[in-house]
Design a protein around this motif. Structure first.
Motif, PDB file in Angstrom:
ATOM      1  N   GLY A 191      -3.951   3.517  -6.318  1.00 24.86           N
ATOM      2  CA  GLY A 191      -4.382   3.551  -7.698  1.00 24.86           C
ATOM      3  C   GLY A 191      -3.925   2.373  -8.544  1.00 24.86           C
ATOM      4  N   SER A 221      -7.970  -1.822  -9.219  1.00 23.21           N
ATOM      5  CA  SER A 221      -9.355  -1.364  -9.331  1.00 23.21           C
ATOM      6  C   SER A 221     -10.162  -1.934  -8.164  1.00 23.21           C
ATOM      7  CB  SER A 221      -9.966  -1.837 -10.656  1.00 23.21           C
ATOM      8  OG  SER A 221     -10.119  -3.251 -10.634  1.00 23.21           O
ATOM      9  N   ARG A 222     -11.339  -1.425  -7.986  1.00 21.04           N
ATOM     10  CA  ARG A 222     -12.226  -1.943  -6.937  1.00 21.04           C
ATOM     11  C   ARG A 222     -12.484  -3.436  -7.159  1.00 21.04           C
ATOM     12  NH1 ARG A 222     -16.629   0.299  -3.561  1.00 21.04           N
ATOM     13  NH2 ARG A 222     -18.005  -1.442  -3.103  1.00 21.04           N
ATOM     14  N   GLN A 237     -10.572  -5.610  -8.633  1.00 16.83           N
ATOM     15  CA  GLN A 237      -9.378  -6.373  -8.298  1.00 16.83           C
ATOM     16  C   GLN A 237      -9.218  -6.523  -6.788  1.00 16.83           C
ATOM     17  OE1 GLN A 237      -6.743  -3.839 -10.583  1.00 16.83           O
ATOM     18  NE2 GLN A 237      -6.209  -5.563 -11.932  1.00 16.83           N
ATOM     19  N   ARG A 296      -1.322   2.037 -13.468  1.00 14.56           N
ATOM     20  CA  ARG A 296      -2.485   2.507 -12.703  1.00 14.56           C
ATOM     21  C   ARG A 296      -3.739   1.799 -13.181  1.00 14.56           C
ATOM     22  NH1 ARG A 296      -0.938   6.420  -9.420  1.00 14.56           N
ATOM     23  NH2 ARG A 296       0.895   7.595 -10.018  1.00 14.56           N
ATOM     24  N   ALA A 297      -4.594   1.468 -12.252  1.00 19.95           N
ATOM     25  CA  ALA A 297      -5.861   0.797 -12.602  1.00 19.95           C
ATOM     26  C   ALA A 297      -6.815   1.811 -13.198  1.00 19.95           C
ATOM     27  CB  ALA A 297      -6.481   0.184 -11.351  1.00 19.95           C
ATOM     28  N   GLY A 298      -7.510   1.424 -14.217  1.00 18.90           N
ATOM     29  CA  GLY A 298      -8.546   2.265 -14.786  1.00 18.90           C
ATOM     30  C   GLY A 298      -9.892   1.830 -14.222  1.00 18.90           C
ATOM     31  N   GLU A 299     -10.445   2.621 -13.324  1.00 18.13           N
ATOM     32  CA  GLU A 299     -11.683   2.205 -12.645  1.00 18.13           C
ATOM     33  C   GLU A 299     -12.864   2.432 -13.509  1.00 18.13           C
ATOM     34  OE1 GLU A 299     -12.236   1.694  -8.838  1.00 18.13           O
ATOM     35  OE2 GLU A 299     -10.204   1.958  -8.209  1.00 18.13           O
TER      36      GLU A 299
END
Length: 70
Positions: A11, A14-15, A17, A67-70
């Protein structure tokens, strides 16, 4: 065939990244091995579950702020 294995907390990226890391890593290896290596370069980004990694006696969990925010 160049092979790169990157482990990151689940997490954290992001995709987009992860795609950027794969492209930039491939480009870097092509600089070393030639353009012929591009088609054979493997970049594996493994996500390690929270609490699934440690250093010494400390088990890590990723803070929500990272955490990445997708």
């Amino acid at each position: 065939m160049p092979f790169v294995n990157i482990k990151t907390p689940e997490g954290a990226l992001s995709r987009a990244q992860k795609e950027e890391i794969a492209h930039r890593t491939t480009d870097m290896l092509v600089e070393y091995f030639s353009e012929d290596a591009r088609a054979h370069t493997m970049v594996l980004i493994e996500e390690v579950k929270d609490g699934g990694y440690a250093r010494a006696d400390e088990v890590f969990t990723i803070p929500d702020a990272y955490r990445a925010g997708e």
